[in-house]
Design a protein around this motif. Structure first.
Motif: not given
Length: 253
Positions: A8-12, A23-25, A40-42, A64-68
């Motif tokens: 539920t939380k955003n990457p920031a 680093a999700t760009e 797709s998940v952080p 970093t936080v990335r998307i996988m």
């Protein structure tokens, strides 16, 4: 098992919580209250950075936080057809199974979750529960990741995929299911993410302190269908008053 969860939380916010860099760009999905396989998940990773020429700097690391994509695809797989069946990896055998052992030794991650869903067998149907911390903190699910190269015309593009580790259920979790995600306490985060630690065996035992702090909330059977995706899926309902189950695309246990 962990077959559905909420993110539920955003990457920031996740970056701040896990002392990482976003680093999700701009590729991050929005809040997802019914995360299902292949979405797709952080995820949080820690690696040695590379310079512009690709040279690795072994003297430092970057978290970093990335998307996988949820559903591990080993680098040697011929295609991605088996990803939906590889959303979980058993902690007891993750260091041995060919599909997982390289990732377990060299590519570990944390999959942040507001909580996960589990289904308790009952008379005629299964009762879903949302299992979550009692506060607004985020659960750190132990994960592993891999890079699979997809051919698109003349180009090869990386597809980063992940799996969540599971362990035998302990404490109150045994009342719902015999398996549970491996939730990492904060004092294991650094070691789990350490790219130079190649034998994480000592980190694979579930924490009773973490489990004792979790709440088991009965929720509506609306969560059974991946077509439903809103905050109400996490709301408590009285036992026995859930809606009639809807068809699902994935197994629930």
């Amino acid at each position: 098992m962990c077959g559905r969860y909420a993110s539920t939380k955003n990457p920031a916010l996740l970056a701040a919580e896990f002392d990482a860099v976003d680093a999700t760009e701009g590729d991050a999905p929005g809040p997802d209250y019914n995360v299902a396989p292949t979405k797709s998940v952080p995820a949080v990773v820690e690696r040695h950075p590379r310079d512009a020429e690709g040279v690795v700097d072994e003297s430092t690391t970057e978290r970093t936080v990335r998307i996988m994509r949820w559903g591990l695809v080993p680098h040697w797989a011929k295609d991605m057809s088996g990803a939906a069946k590889m959303i979980n990896a058993r902690s007891e055998t993750v260091l041995e199974k060919p599909a997982y052992r390289d990732s377990a030794a060299r590519r570990r991650c944390i999959v942040p979750a507001a909580g996960w869903y589990e289904w308790q067998p009952g008379e005629g149907r299964k009762q879903p529960y949302f299992i979550h911390p009692g506060d607004d903190s985020t659960l750190a699910l132990a994960g592993i990741w891999s890079v699979w190269w997809q051919q698109e015309g003349d180009e090869r593009k990386p597809v980063i995929t992940c799996a969540v580790l599971t362990a035998d259920a302990i404490g109150d979790m045994r009342e719902v299911h015999h398996r549970m995600p491996l939730v990492l306490p904060r004092d294991r985060w650094a070691a789990w993410l350490d790219p130079d630690l190649t034998d994480p065996k000592s980190l694979l035992e579930p924490s009773l302190d973490i489990v004792d702090a979790l709440e088991l909330r009965p929720v509506s059977t609306k969560v059974n269908s991946i077509r439903n995706n809103d905050p109400s899926l996490m709301d408590a309902v009285p036992l026995g008053e859930a809606e009639k189950p809807e068809p699902t695309l994935f197994g629930l246990s």
